[in-house]
Design a protein around this motif. Structure first.
Motif, PDB file in Angstrom:
ATOM      1  N   SER A 196       3.002  -2.441  -8.713  1.00  0.00           N
ATOM      2  CA  SER A 196       3.107  -0.925  -7.702  1.00  0.00           C
ATOM      3  C   SER A 196       3.022  -0.055  -8.921  1.00  0.00           C
ATOM      4  O   SER A 196       1.547   0.790  -9.359  1.00  0.00           O
ATOM      5  CB  SER A 196       4.012  -0.709  -6.722  1.00  0.00           C
ATOM      6  OG  SER A 196       3.856   0.337  -6.570  1.00  0.00           O
ATOM      7  N   LYS A 213       1.848   9.135  -6.103  1.00  0.00           N
ATOM      8  CA  LYS A 213       1.856  10.265  -6.063  1.00  0.00           C
ATOM      9  C   LYS A 213       3.311  11.230  -7.044  1.00  0.00           C
ATOM     10  O   LYS A 213       3.304  11.884  -7.925  1.00  0.00           O
ATOM     11  CB  LYS A 213       2.384  10.644  -4.573  1.00  0.00           C
ATOM     12  CG  LYS A 213       1.832  10.789  -3.381  1.00  0.00           C
ATOM     13  CD  LYS A 213       2.032  10.967  -2.329  1.00  0.00           C
ATOM     14  CE  LYS A 213       1.046  10.880  -1.469  1.00  0.00           C
ATOM     15  NZ  LYS A 213       2.196  11.239   0.932  1.00  0.00           N
ATOM     16  N   ARG A 247       0.464   4.433  -3.081  1.00  0.00           N
ATOM     17  CA  ARG A 247       0.842   5.538  -2.513  1.00  0.00           C
ATOM     18  C   ARG A 247       1.834   6.336  -2.650  1.00  0.00           C
ATOM     19  O   ARG A 247       2.094   7.789  -3.569  1.00  0.00           O
ATOM     20  CB  ARG A 247       0.605   5.943  -1.633  1.00  0.00           C
ATOM     21  CG  ARG A 247      -0.044   6.987  -0.997  1.00  0.00           C
ATOM     22  CD  ARG A 247       0.084   6.769   1.031  1.00  0.00           C
ATOM     23  NE  ARG A 247      -0.988   5.763   1.537  1.00  0.00           N
ATOM     24  CZ  ARG A 247      -0.895   5.273   2.661  1.00  0.00           C
ATOM     25  NH1 ARG A 247      -0.152   6.583   3.700  1.00  0.00           N
ATOM     26  NH2 ARG A 247      -1.882   4.604   3.360  1.00  0.00           N
ATOM     27  N   SER A 248       3.559   5.748  -2.507  1.00  0.00           N
ATOM     28  CA  SER A 248       4.116   6.573  -3.228  1.00  0.00           C
ATOM     29  C   SER A 248       4.200   6.461  -4.897  1.00  0.00           C
ATOM     30  O   SER A 248       4.177   7.805  -5.645  1.00  0.00           O
ATOM     31  CB  SER A 248       5.694   5.506  -2.657  1.00  0.00           C
ATOM     32  OG  SER A 248       6.351   6.757  -3.415  1.00  0.00           O
ATOM     33  N   ASP A 249       3.845   5.565  -5.881  1.00  0.00           N
ATOM     34  CA  ASP A 249       4.253   6.013  -6.580  1.00  0.00           C
ATOM     35  C   ASP A 249       3.072   7.348  -7.839  1.00  0.00           C
ATOM     36  O   ASP A 249       2.842   7.183  -8.410  1.00  0.00           O
ATOM     37  CB  ASP A 249       4.456   3.707  -7.723  1.00  0.00           C
ATOM     38  CG  ASP A 249       4.850   3.742  -7.174  1.00  0.00           C
ATOM     39  OD1 ASP A 249       6.178   4.176  -7.426  1.00  0.00           O
ATOM     40  OD2 ASP A 249       5.559   2.160  -7.282  1.00  0.00           O
ATOM     41  N   ILE A 286       0.648  -1.671  -0.150  1.00  0.00           N
ATOM     42  CA  ILE A 286       0.153  -0.075  -0.459  1.00  0.00           C
ATOM     43  C   ILE A 286       0.912   1.246  -0.003  1.00  0.00           C
ATOM     44  O   ILE A 286       0.118   2.042  -0.950  1.00  0.00           O
ATOM     45  CB  ILE A 286      -1.170  -0.175   1.354  1.00  0.00           C
ATOM     46  CG1 ILE A 286      -2.007  -1.360   1.529  1.00  0.00           C
ATOM     47  CG2 ILE A 286      -2.247   1.207   1.201  1.00  0.00           C
ATOM     48  CD1 ILE A 286      -2.687  -1.212   2.466  1.00  0.00           C
ATOM     49  N   ARG A 287       2.288   1.295   0.902  1.00  0.00           N
ATOM     50  CA  ARG A 287       2.813   2.030   0.204  1.00  0.00           C
ATOM     51  C   ARG A 287       3.543   2.671  -0.618  1.00  0.00           C
ATOM     52  O   ARG A 287       3.266   3.822  -1.128  1.00  0.00           O
ATOM     53  CB  ARG A 287       3.974   2.105   2.067  1.00  0.00           C
ATOM     54  CG  ARG A 287       3.298   2.445   3.224  1.00  0.00           C
ATOM     55  CD  ARG A 287       4.277   2.089   4.284  1.00  0.00           C
ATOM     56  NE  ARG A 287       4.378   2.524   5.713  1.00  0.00           N
ATOM     57  CZ  ARG A 287       5.019   1.937   6.934  1.00  0.00           C
ATOM     58  NH1 ARG A 287       6.174   1.882   6.323  1.00  0.00           N
ATOM     59  NH2 ARG A 287       4.766   1.628   8.023  1.00  0.00           N
ATOM     60  N   LEU A 288       3.860   1.360  -1.732  1.00  0.00           N
ATOM     61  CA  LEU A 288       4.372   1.810  -2.250  1.00  0.00           C
ATOM     62  C   LEU A 288       3.468   1.700  -3.389  1.00  0.00           C
ATOM     63  O   LEU A 288       3.949   2.972  -4.229  1.00  0.00           O
ATOM     64  CB  LEU A 288       4.960   0.154  -3.084  1.00  0.00           C
ATOM     65  CG  LEU A 288       6.383  -0.065  -2.328  1.00  0.00           C
ATOM     66  CD1 LEU A 288       6.104  -1.846  -3.076  1.00  0.00           C
ATOM     67  CD2 LEU A 288       7.443   0.130  -3.633  1.00  0.00           C
TER      68      LEU A 288
END
Length: 233
Positions: free
Chosen positions: A107, A10, A6-8, A2-4
Motif C-alpha cells: 500500500s 493522504k 487512500r489513507s497512505d 482501497i482504504r489503505l
C-alpha cells in the motif's frame, strides 16, 4: 486494500516534503526561464521552439535536465515518506503484524509511486508550458509545431511519470534496507553527484549506460542511452 491506499495517499500528500520539494522545483523553473529571457533579449537571439528547444518534431530535448532531476526528486520524497515510519517505529509494527504485513508495505509503495508519478507529470507539463511561454515572450517562432510534436511531448510526460514512480519505489526499498531515510538520501545524492555524474562519466564512460539515473533520464527524454564500445575505460 482501497482504504489503505487512500489513507497512505493522504499521509503522503500531508507531508511537507511532498508539497515543498515540487514548489522549489517550480521556482527553479521560473528563475531559469527569467534568466533565459534576459540573456536572449540582451543578445537578440532568435528562438525556434521546435528546433532550438524541442530538438525537432521528436521533442527529445524538450525536458532537458529535468529528465534526470525528477527521478531524483522521486527517490528523495519516497525515502522521506517511509523514513517517517521508521522514525515513529511504525515499520517495526508493520513487519511484526503478520496477517497484514505485505498488504501494508504494498500500500505504501503503490500510493507513493502513483502520487509521485502524478506530481512529476504535472511538473513536466509546467516546464514545457514555461518554455513555450518563453518562446512567445521573446518573439520567437513556434512555426513547425504539429500534432506529432505534442503527441511526442505527451509521451515524454508519461515516461517521466513512470520513471519517477519507479524511483519513488526504489527510494522506499533502499530506505527500508538501510533503515535510515537520512542515510539513503545522503548516499543516493552523493552517488548521483560524485559517482554517476563525475567519476563514471569522466573515467568509466562505458559503464554509464548501465547506471540507474542515466537510464531513467534517457527513458524520460525518449533518447537512447549512449553505449560506448571497446574496453571498460
Amino acid at each position: 486494500m482501497i482504504r489503505l491506499l487512500r489513507s497512505d495517499t493522504k499521509r503522503l500528500w500531508a507531508r511537507r516534503m511532498t508539497r515543498y520539494f515540487p514548489l522549489v522545483l517550480v521556482g527553479m523553473f521560473v528563475a531559469g526561464v527569467v534568466i533565459a529571457y534576459v540573456v536572449i533579449t540582451n543578445n537578440d537571439t532568435p528562438v525556434d521552439f521546435v528546433n532550438d528547444i524541442a530538438g525537432g518534431p521528436s521533442a527529445n530535448q524538450l525536458l532537458g535536465p529535468i529528465a534526470d532531476l525528477l527521478p531524483v526528486m522521486a527517490f528523495v520524497i519516497g525515502a522521506s515518506y517511509i523514513g517517517a515510519d521508521l522514525k515513529s517505529g511504525m515499520v517495526e509494527q508493520i513487519l511484526t503484524w503478520e496477517p497484514r504485513r505485505w498488504r501494508l508495505v504494498y500500500s505504501r509503495a503503490v500510493a507513493g509511486s502513483a502520487s509521485i508519478a502524478l506530481i512529476a507529470m504535472a511538473l513536466a507539463v509546467i516546464f514545457i508550458g514555461l518554455l513555450f511561454a518563453l518562446t512567445l515572450a521573446v518573439d520567437g517562432t513556434t512555426g513547425g509545431i504539429t500534432g506529432e510534436l505534442w503527441r511526442n511531448a505527451a509521451v515524454l510526460v508519461l515516461r517521466t511519470g513512470v520513471a519517477s514512480g519507479l524511483f519513488c519505489a526504489f527510494g522506499i526499498a533502499v530506505t527500508l534496507v538501510v533503515n535510515s531515510s537520512v542515510g539513503s538520501i545522503t548516499g543516493f545524492v552523493i552517488y548521483w553527484f560524485i559517482v554517476e555524474s563525475f567519476l563514471v562519466s569522466s573515467f568509466l564512460p562505458k559503464i554509464a549506460a548501465w547506471l540507474p539515473v542515466t537510464n531513467a533520464g534517457s527513458f524520460a527524454s525518449g533518447s537512447p542511452v549512449q553505449r560506448i564500445e571497446g574496453s571498460v575505460f
